[in-house]
Design a protein around this motif. Structure first.
Motif, PDB file in Angstrom:
ATOM      1  N   LYS A   1       0.798  -1.227   0.000  1.00 36.79           N
ATOM      2  CA  LYS A   1       0.000   0.000   0.000  1.00 36.79           C
ATOM      3  C   LYS A   1       0.833   1.280   0.000  1.00 36.79           C
ATOM      4  CE  LYS A   1      -0.839   0.543   5.004  1.00 36.79           C
ATOM      5  NZ  LYS A   1      -1.902   0.623   6.049  1.00 36.79           N
ATOM      6  N   ASN A   2       2.079   1.209   0.500  1.00 30.60           N
ATOM      7  CA  ASN A   2       2.942   2.380   0.500  1.00 30.60           C
ATOM      8  C   ASN A   2       4.113   2.260  -0.482  1.00 30.60           C
ATOM      9  OD1 ASN A   2       1.536   3.841   2.560  1.00 30.60           O
ATOM     10  ND2 ASN A   2       2.427   2.451   4.077  1.00 30.60           N
ATOM     11  N   SER A   3       4.074   1.237  -1.331  1.00 31.28           N
ATOM     12  CA  SER A   3       5.184   1.050  -2.265  1.00 31.28           C
ATOM     13  C   SER A   3       5.126   2.077  -3.383  1.00 31.28           C
ATOM     14  CB  SER A   3       5.145  -0.369  -2.851  1.00 31.28           C
ATOM     15  OG  SER A   3       4.067  -0.495  -3.774  1.00 31.28           O
ATOM     16  N   ALA A   4       6.291   2.387  -3.951  1.00 33.31           N
ATOM     17  CA  ALA A   4       6.360   3.368  -5.037  1.00 33.31           C
ATOM     18  C   ALA A   4       5.561   2.897  -6.244  1.00 33.31           C
ATOM     19  CB  ALA A   4       7.818   3.613  -5.415  1.00 33.31           C
ATOM     20  N   GLY A   5       5.616   1.603  -6.537  1.00 35.96           N
ATOM     21  CA  GLY A   5       4.885   1.073  -7.690  1.00 35.96           C
ATOM     22  C   GLY A   5       3.385   1.218  -7.543  1.00 35.96           C
ATOM     23  N   TRP A   6       2.897   0.951  -6.320  1.00 36.48           N
ATOM     24  CA  TRP A   6       1.456   1.086  -6.086  1.00 36.48           C
ATOM     25  C   TRP A   6       1.020   2.539  -6.155  1.00 36.48           C
ATOM     26  CZ3 TRP A   6      -2.605  -1.838  -6.407  1.00 36.48           C
ATOM     27  CH2 TRP A   6      -3.815  -1.399  -5.856  1.00 36.48           C
ATOM     28  N   ARG A   7       1.806   3.425  -5.569  1.00 39.52           N
ATOM     29  CA  ARG A   7       1.470   4.846  -5.593  1.00 39.52           C
ATOM     30  C   ARG A   7       1.453   5.369  -7.035  1.00 39.52           C
ATOM     31  NH1 ARG A   7      -1.120   6.092  -0.999  1.00 39.52           N
ATOM     32  NH2 ARG A   7       0.147   5.789   0.865  1.00 39.52           N
TER      33      ARG A   7
END
Length: 238
Positions: free
Chosen positions: A166-172
């Motif tokens: 949820k806080n990963s760069a890819g997800w963001r």
């Protein structure tokens, strides 16, 4: 028009989430006809366990009925509130919910370590500590309406996926590129609910597309293509 014409145009999404909450897209995505990886249930006796008391909104220590529930992918400890009154009554609750949990994809259970069952009419919960909270009042309604497995899948998303994604760069980046949330619930709680709200639609379009209506499938593919591709890259398997 008195003649054929060719017009170039681009379609933009309205930005309005297509669903209120993804748990209720369809009761057919996972149901009782699907196989369960449940292998056996063993009563382990009474034990002192930390339980989330939803009535008081705090952790309490209780002497729970404890069951070791073994699945094809591993073992989960089911802890049943002593308010059920007997070992047999506690076992009946385990027998109700344990097979349903076994119908979820194995990748969603990688961090699931315990299930707490209480006699309360409240929404299910899941957390990054790997705990799924089941409340039998709302559970009975979910069973009647066919949404038990879908709800458990959402909570398993919290238990096993949130802390990694949820806080990963890819997800963001996927969130920003899509520019749309799959549900009103995800839009209203983007940091807390977006992963759990999006994993069920991903599972539906990638693994159970025949159980979706054409309209629902199109809505998912149009709203969150980059989130879907993000999940694709994780190598999730059943």
């Amino acid at each position: 028009m008195d003649q054929d014409r060719t017009v170039d145009f681009a379609l933009d999404h309205t930005g309005v989430p297509p669903f209120e909450g993804t748990v209720f897209i369809s009761p057919r995505l996972i149901d009782g006809s699907d196989s369960s990886s449940l292998m056996n249930v063993t009563y382990a006796g009474r034990g002192m366990r930390e339980f989330w008391d939803r009535r008081a909104e705090r952790w309490v220590t209780i002497e729970a009925y404890v069951f070791d529930v073994r699945y094809g992918w591993g073992t989960v400890e089911f802890q049943v509130n002593p308010e059920f009154g007997s070992t047999d009554a506690a076992r009946a609750e385990v027998d109700t919910y344990a097979p349903a949990l076994g119908r979820l994809p194995a990748f969603l259970m990688t961090n699931a370590r315990e299930v707490e069952i209480s006699a309360l009419d409240a929404v299910f919960q899941g957390n990054e500590a790997g705990i799924i909270h089941i409340y039998t009042g709302s559970g009975e309604e979910l069973i009647r309406n066919g949404y038990l497995e879908e709800t458990l899948l959402h909570e398993a998303g919290h238990a096993s996926l949130d802390r990694h994604h949820k806080n990963s760069a890819g997800w963001r980046q996927a969130q920003d590129t899509d520019g749309v949330f799959i549900s009103q619930y995800a839009r209203d709680h983007p940091d807390r609910e977006d992963v759990a709200e999006s994993i069920l639609p991903w599972f539906a379009v990638r693994q159970r597309p025949e159980r979706l209506t054409d309209a629902d499938r199109s809505a998912i593919l149009t709203a969150i293509p980059n989130r879907l591709e993000y999940f694709d890259r994780q190598g999730f398997v059943n």
